[in-house]
Structure formats: C-alpha cells, structure tokens
Design an enzyme around this catalytic site. Structure first.
Site, mmCIF file in Angstrom:
data_model
loop_
_atom_site.group_PDB
_atom_site.id
_atom_site.type_symbol
_atom_site.label_atom_id
_atom_site.label_comp_id
_atom_site.label_asym_id
_atom_site.label_seq_id
_atom_site.Cartn_x
_atom_site.Cartn_y
_atom_site.Cartn_z
ATOM 1 N N LYS A 36 -13.249 -8.784 -0.140
ATOM 2 C CA LYS A 36 -13.838 -9.255 1.172
ATOM 3 C C LYS A 36 -14.376 -8.124 2.020
ATOM 4 O O LYS A 36 -13.904 -7.229 1.808
ATOM 5 C CB LYS A 36 -12.456 -9.739 1.800
ATOM 6 C CG LYS A 36 -12.569 -10.411 2.991
ATOM 7 C CD LYS A 36 -10.955 -10.575 3.581
ATOM 8 C CE LYS A 36 -10.783 -9.480 4.488
ATOM 9 N NZ LYS A 36 -9.759 -9.665 5.605
ATOM 10 N N LYS A 88 -14.470 -3.815 7.476
ATOM 11 C CA LYS A 88 -14.687 -2.441 8.066
ATOM 12 C C LYS A 88 -14.004 -1.489 7.198
ATOM 13 O O LYS A 88 -14.706 -0.227 6.693
ATOM 14 C CB LYS A 88 -14.333 -2.217 9.263
ATOM 15 C CG LYS A 88 -15.466 -2.429 10.409
ATOM 16 C CD LYS A 88 -16.469 -1.586 10.438
ATOM 17 C CE LYS A 88 -17.773 -1.706 10.923
ATOM 18 N NZ LYS A 88 -17.740 -2.342 12.287
ATOM 19 N N LYS A 113 0.854 -1.281 0.016
ATOM 20 C CA LYS A 113 -0.100 0.056 -0.099
ATOM 21 C C LYS A 113 0.764 1.086 0.068
ATOM 22 O O LYS A 113 0.391 2.329 0.089
ATOM 23 C CB LYS A 113 -0.775 -0.053 1.116
ATOM 24 C CG LYS A 113 -2.167 -0.827 1.137
ATOM 25 C CD LYS A 113 -3.091 -0.953 2.187
ATOM 26 C CE LYS A 113 -4.132 -1.992 2.058
ATOM 27 N NZ LYS A 113 -4.421 -2.391 3.527
HETATM 28 P P1 TYM Z 1 -10.225 -9.919 12.891
HETATM 29 O O1 TYM Z 1 -10.537 -9.178 14.252
HETATM 30 O O2 TYM Z 1 -9.646 -9.184 11.866
HETATM 31 O O3 TYM Z 1 -11.248 -10.705 12.678
HETATM 32 C C1 TYM Z 1 -12.191 -11.431 13.402
HETATM 33 C C2 TYM Z 1 -12.553 -12.685 12.673
HETATM 34 O O4 TYM Z 1 -13.383 -12.575 11.540
HETATM 35 C C3 TYM Z 1 -12.826 -13.088 10.443
HETATM 36 N N1 TYM Z 1 -13.323 -12.335 9.346
HETATM 37 C C4 TYM Z 1 -13.631 -13.085 7.889
HETATM 38 N N2 TYM Z 1 -14.203 -14.101 7.733
HETATM 39 C C5 TYM Z 1 -14.802 -14.502 6.762
HETATM 40 N N3 TYM Z 1 -14.916 -13.267 5.808
HETATM 41 C C6 TYM Z 1 -14.827 -12.031 5.835
HETATM 42 N N4 TYM Z 1 -15.053 -11.142 5.290
HETATM 43 C C7 TYM Z 1 -14.147 -11.748 7.250
HETATM 44 N N5 TYM Z 1 -13.550 -10.694 7.827
HETATM 45 C C8 TYM Z 1 -13.059 -11.116 9.175
HETATM 46 C C9 TYM Z 1 -11.317 -13.426 10.678
HETATM 47 O O5 TYM Z 1 -10.599 -14.361 9.666
HETATM 48 C C10 TYM Z 1 -11.213 -13.576 12.124
HETATM 49 O O6 TYM Z 1 -11.301 -14.962 12.278
HETATM 50 N N6 TYM Z 1 -5.420 -11.487 14.241
HETATM 51 C C11 TYM Z 1 -6.996 -11.624 14.357
HETATM 52 C C12 TYM Z 1 -7.394 -11.605 15.793
HETATM 53 C C13 TYM Z 1 -6.361 -12.752 16.656
HETATM 54 C C14 TYM Z 1 -6.619 -14.043 16.655
HETATM 55 C C15 TYM Z 1 -5.744 -14.441 17.729
HETATM 56 C C16 TYM Z 1 -7.641 -15.082 16.138
HETATM 57 C C17 TYM Z 1 -5.394 -12.153 17.523
HETATM 58 N N7 TYM Z 1 -4.872 -13.398 18.047
HETATM 59 C C18 TYM Z 1 -5.422 -15.914 17.953
HETATM 60 C C19 TYM Z 1 -7.488 -16.332 16.635
HETATM 61 C C20 TYM Z 1 -6.428 -16.752 17.517
HETATM 62 C C21 TYM Z 1 -7.787 -10.576 13.482
HETATM 63 O O7 TYM Z 1 -7.228 -9.618 13.532
HETATM 64 O O8 TYM Z 1 -8.968 -10.918 13.377
#
Ligand code: TYM
Length: 339
Positions: A201, A204, A120
C-alpha cells in the site's frame, strides 16, 4: 434529482512529514471533494491522533502546518466545508473519555493499528495508551458530528466498524438514539492505492509514494522509480499492463482514450518505459496544477489560513457542543444543579 443533503466527515493525521501523497488523494480527499459539491462536509486535521507517534514539538508543529496547507490547496472551494483542527474542539476528548466506558477491551485489542505494532515486535508494555485507544478517539471524532458517510481508504474501514459498534453499544446502554450509525464510503477502485514498488500500500513510512506538492524534480524522481514490468528488457519487448503501477496511476489522472493508446503501444512493444513515465509525470503536473498554485498562494497568506481555521473551529464547536450536551443529559451528568 434527489437533493437531500448528507453529512460527510473525514480526518487526516499529520503523520510522516504532514504532506499528502496521491494515495491519500485518491483514497480519501478526491471522494471528499466530490461529495462536498452537494453535501454538508466536515474535514479535520487529526492533530491529537498524531501524538501517538510524534512527540517532538517542532516536528508536530511543522506537520500540522504542512497538512493544513496541503488539504486546503486540494479542497479549493470551501463553501460547503467546515475545515478545522481536532485540538481546537476539546469535546472530542471528552466524548472519547465517555465512550471509553462502554468500549470493551476485546474490541480494541482486535484493532489493526494495535495488532500491527505487536506484530512488528513492539512489546505490549511499550504501546502507549494513545495508540491503544486510538479507535475510541476516532469513534468520538466521527460520532460527534453524526455523519451519514465517512470517505476513507480501506485501511480505515475497521475503524468505522468499531465506531458503529461503539455507537450501537452507547445507544443500547443508555436506551437512546443519539448516534446514527455512520457508513464508510470506499469506492472499490481507490480503496487501496498501491505504492510505487507495486508491492505494498502506498504509504509515507514505506517510502513508496508520489508527492503532490513537492518540487517537480522530486516528483519526477518518484515517478521514474515506479515499478513497471520487470520481464520487459527492451523497448521492443511486448509489455504487461496488469500490475504495472505507471498504468495503474495513469488510469486515474489521464483521458481514457489517450491512456488506451499508450496501453496498446506498450503491449506491442512500441513505446519505452521512460516515455510512459514522462507522460505520467506531465499528467500529474497538469492534474495538480491548480492545487499546486493554491498551495503557493496559501503559503504566502498565513492570515487568511488562520481565518479559515478559526471559522472552522467555531462552526465545528457549535455542532460538538450540541452533541456533548445531549450526551451529558443522556448518561446522567446533567442534573438539577446543572447550569
Ligand atoms: P491517515 O492520515 O493515515 O490517511 C488519510 C486518508 O488517506 C487514506 N489512505 C489511502 N487510501 C488508499 N490507498 C492508500 N495507499 C492510502 N493511504 C492513505 C486513508 O485511508 C485515510 O482515509 N485514522 C485516520 C484519520 C482519522 C479519521 C478520523 C478519518 C482520525 N479520525 C475520523 C475519518 C474519520 C488516519 O490516520 O488516516
């Protein structure tokens, strides 16, 4: 029937404004709720992760509060779930620091979050260390609880692979078996929920989402702006279902027979876009009605929310302390003067 309980863990970052959209729900929370019926589950608010992008105190505070209410409202029954905030369990960052030492730079340089930033146009020198080492903190979040399964969307798959890689390196380096390798849990149909623009995808930051807890009028507007079939000019034109986001979402939130009927009519040019969109809106309202009600209740009872967070922190800390003590002993931090 096999009744061996598995350990499940997942986390969500309070980014954006902290609220969840149907992509988060379908991609991760729904699977988590389903798995929580028969397994032992840990779900946490990844508030320290949010610091990589949010560095305004009021914003972070509000986001964490919003996400807590959103998650609790969607979960409903907490009997098999330990729900907590990452920052209430300081062992996560201790484990991250330890894992940093066995994680090669190259592994992290290949991580999407970091590469995306560079693509980006962000200068390498400008990327903060929190963002860069995000996958190591995520590995610590996961390995701390030794889960069998990690339900997430596909965008997190690489992070689970990095976690497995780090766990293997740790076990190999210290000739231990402390960390079992976690498996991602990503059902194909919900791996990537596309946005209302039908192109990217749901996210937000792209503004192509449908909210869960917003006012009805806001959700209605989001539904009405959803991408359908651009080749269809008149109601009587035969419409396409494939790539049509309204039908894509309807498949998740409605009865199969009913949506089949709508699909058939749409193909034959017998139902207007606006009618199908109204049907989606009504279906969403019906589907999320219990969660929306719980959300209002939780919002009006801050003391009970606090209690849930406190209990969750205590229970998570117990597990985390056990793991961190094992790790300390394994790597040689524990010695004859330890107490
Ligand atoms: P985050 O907060 O961006 O997203 C939360 C969960 O939602 C899923 N997700 C989606 N799945 C399908 N289609 C979409 N359009 C979509 N948008 C979001 C994400 O894949 C996620 O499962 N790094 C992680 C948070 C985290 C975490 C962890 C997760 C921190 N430590 C340990 C599992 C285990 C995150 O930023 O997800």
């Amino acid at each position: 029937m096999n009744t061996v309980k598995k350990r499940i863990l997942s986390g969500i970052t309070p980014s954006g404004d902290g609220s969840l959209h149907i992509g988060n729900y379908l991609g991760a929370v729904r699977q988590f709720v389903e798995l929580s019926k028969n397994n032992e589950c840990f779900l946490f608010v990844a508030d320290i992760h949010a610091l990589t992008t949010i560095q305004r105190k009021d914003e972070l505070r509000a986001n964490i509060e919003t996400l807590i209410l959103n998650e609790l409202a969607l979960l409903g029954d907490l009997s098999n779930i330990i729900f907590f905030r990452q920052s209430d369990v300081p062992m996560h960052t201790e484990l991250q620091t330890i894992l940093n030492n066995i994680t090669p730079l190259g592994l992290i340089k290949r991580a999407h979050a970091y590469k995306d930033k560079l693509e980006k146009g962000v200068e390498e020198e400008e990327v903060n260390m929190g963002l860069f080492s995000y996958p190591v903190l995520m590995a610590a979040d996961i390995l701390m609880y030794k889960p069998d399964l990690v339900p997430v969307g596909r965008d997190q798959k690489q992070h689970i692979e990095i976690t497995r890689d780090i766990a293997e390196r740790f076990n190999r380096t210290f000739k231990s078996k402390i960390f079992p390798l976690p498996e991602p849990y990503i059902p194909e149909e919900a791996a990537v929920i596309m946005g209302t623009d039908g192109k990217r995808k749901m996210s937000k930051s792209l503004g192509n989402f449908i909210s869960i807890f917003e006012d009805e009028a806001v959700i209605k507007k989001q539904v009405m702006s959803t991408y359908t079939d651009p080749t269809r000019k008149h109601v009587t034109d035969p419409g396409h279902i494939e790539g049509n986001m309204v039908f894509n979402y309807l498949d998740f939130f409605t009865e199969k027979e009913e949506v089949m009927m709508y699909k058939e009519k749409y193909r034959q040019g017998k139902v207007a876009d606006v009618e199908v969109k109204n049907y989606l809106f009504e279906s969403l309202m019906k589907y999320f009605a219990p969660a929306r009600m719980r959300y209002e209740e939780l919002k009006n009872s801050p003391d009970s929310v606090k209690k849930i967070i406190q209990t969750g922190a205590e229970r998570a800390r117990e597990v985390a302390e056990k793991t961190i003590n094992e790790v300390r002993a394994t790597i040689g931090l524990t010695n004859k003067y330890s107490f």
